[in-house]
Design a protein around this motif. Structure first.
Motif, PDB file in Angstrom:
ATOM      1  N   ARG A  32       0.825  -1.211   0.000  1.00 31.07           N
ATOM      2  CA  ARG A  32       0.000   0.000   0.000  1.00 31.07           C
ATOM      3  C   ARG A  32       0.858   1.259   0.000  1.00 31.07           C
ATOM      4  N   LEU A  33       1.945   1.255   0.763  1.00 29.21           N
ATOM      5  CA  LEU A  33       2.859   2.396   0.767  1.00 29.21           C
ATOM      6  C   LEU A  33       3.373   2.688  -0.635  1.00 29.21           C
ATOM      7  N   MET A  38       3.308   5.752  -5.663  1.00 31.53           N
ATOM      8  CA  MET A  38       3.216   5.802  -7.121  1.00 31.53           C
ATOM      9  C   MET A  38       1.965   6.533  -7.597  1.00 31.53           C
ATOM     10  N   GLU A  39       1.045   6.771  -6.693  1.00 33.13           N
ATOM     11  CA  GLU A  39      -0.222   7.432  -7.013  1.00 33.13           C
ATOM     12  C   GLU A  39      -0.986   6.666  -8.095  1.00 33.13           C
ATOM     13  N   TYR A  44      -8.899  -1.711  -2.315  1.00 32.06           N
ATOM     14  CA  TYR A  44      -8.454  -2.471  -1.147  1.00 32.06           C
ATOM     15  C   TYR A  44      -9.551  -3.454  -0.738  1.00 32.06           C
ATOM     16  N   VAL A  45      -9.184  -4.719  -0.591  1.00 31.00           N
ATOM     17  CA  VAL A  45     -10.125  -5.767  -0.203  1.00 31.00           C
ATOM     18  C   VAL A  45      -9.719  -6.276   1.177  1.00 31.00           C
ATOM     19  N   VAL A 219       3.104   8.262   2.651  1.00 28.65           N
ATOM     20  CA  VAL A 219       3.218   7.419   3.846  1.00 28.65           C
ATOM     21  C   VAL A 219       2.099   7.745   4.819  1.00 28.65           C
ATOM     22  N   ASN A 220       1.816   9.019   4.991  1.00 26.81           N
ATOM     23  CA  ASN A 220       0.738   9.409   5.904  1.00 26.81           C
ATOM     24  C   ASN A 220      -0.611   8.912   5.413  1.00 26.81           C
ATOM     25  N   ARG A 221      -0.837   8.956   4.090  1.00 30.10           N
ATOM     26  CA  ARG A 221      -2.093   8.442   3.542  1.00 30.10           C
ATOM     27  C   ARG A 221      -2.226   6.944   3.794  1.00 30.10           C
ATOM     28  N   ALA A 222      -1.169   6.215   3.483  1.00 33.12           N
ATOM     29  CA  ALA A 222      -1.205   4.762   3.637  1.00 33.12           C
ATOM     30  C   ALA A 222      -1.420   4.363   5.092  1.00 33.12           C
ATOM     31  N   CYS A 223      -0.718   5.018   5.992  1.00 32.94           N
ATOM     32  CA  CYS A 223      -0.850   4.671   7.407  1.00 32.94           C
ATOM     33  C   CYS A 223      -2.240   5.002   7.936  1.00 32.94           C
ATOM     34  N   SER A 224      -2.799   6.107   7.491  1.00 34.43           N
ATOM     35  CA  SER A 224      -4.162   6.448   7.898  1.00 34.43           C
ATOM     36  C   SER A 224      -5.141   5.378   7.431  1.00 34.43           C
TER      37      SER A 224
END
Length: 246
Positions: A32-33, A38-39, A44-45, A219-224
């Motif tokens: 996910r990171l 890579m945008e 997500y399942v 990284v902040n998006r993925a972790c959220s």
């Protein structure tokens, strides 16, 4: 100088969208990171580990090992599993977060990708659940304790490589998927079973690298999205799975 490594807006796969199967703070975090960096679009399942959905008939058709993650890739004849294989496919498909095929840095990139995947990540996974390999109790604790010494040495090797490359990342000045993978391993080493046995204080270059990653929007998006709060790598805290209490 690395070629074709700078994160950029990626084109969609030829047909459809990636489907990433995962559970909070499992190895899907690494994938996910990279997808967020890579945008590139993906669906997500969720896989409910509390209900052992990873061992369900439907999931075993995706990954017969019953392990997370799985990435369904448009245009491929089968889903991808194994974190290192997924990362390599994404790097080659989208032309970023790793050196181009044929470049001078390609061999160095590949050896560290497979080192993190086959040595560091594998030994971490065994250390988290030693009872799958030996009887629970003293034997399991001894196995976990022995592995954390090897894991610490692996982090030392990564720290030396960052220093040797000139940093701040494993490959030098350019960010690659190696950095995300190493940061996730550093996170897990601090919070799952090995709590208190290893910390990045003794690996200053690695510590600086994971702190730099914590400032990245991707990284902040993925972790959220993973339900990870606070500083994910330098001061990590376990994630509470849906359906449990903190």
């Amino acid at each position: 100088m690395l070629t074709s490594t700078t994160p950029k807006r990626s084109d969609k796969p030829a047909a459809g969208t990636y489907r990433l199967h995962g559970s909070p703070d499992s190895a899907n975090l690494v994938v996910r990171l990279v997808l967020e960096e890579m945008e590139t679009p993906y669906q997500y399942v969720p896989v409910d580990r509390l209900r052992s959905e990873q061992n369900s008939e439907a999931y075993l058709k995706l990954n017969p090992q019953g392990l997370i993650p799985v990435l369904e890739v448009p245009g491929q004849d089968a889903p991808l599993f194994e974190t290192g294989a997924i990362l390599l496919h994404l790097v080659e498909t989208h032309g970023c977060l790793g050196p181009a095929v044929g470049s001078l840095e390609r061999g160095r990139f590949l050896k560290w990708l497979f080192f993190i995947s086959n040595t560091l990540h594998s030994e971490l996974r065994i250390s988290f659940k030693p009872y799958k390999y030996v009887a629970e109790g003293r034997a399991a604790e001894d196995l976990s304790d022995g592995l954390i010494l090897r894991i610490a040495r692996s982090f030392d090797l990564l720290d030396r490589e960052i220093w040797a490359s000139g940093g701040p990342y494993l490959m030098g000045q350019e960010l690659t998927c190696l950095d995300h993978y190493a940061a996730c391993c550093a996170r897990w080493a601090q919070i799952y079973r090995n709590d208190g046995k290893w910390a990045p204080l003794g690996t200053p270059y690695l510590k600086r690298m994971i702190e730099e990653l914590e400032d990245r929007p991707a990284v902040n998006r993925a972790c959220s999205l993973e339900g990870i709060k606070g500083l994910p790598f330098s001061e990590p805290k376990p994630v509470t799975l849906p359906g449990t209490t903190a």
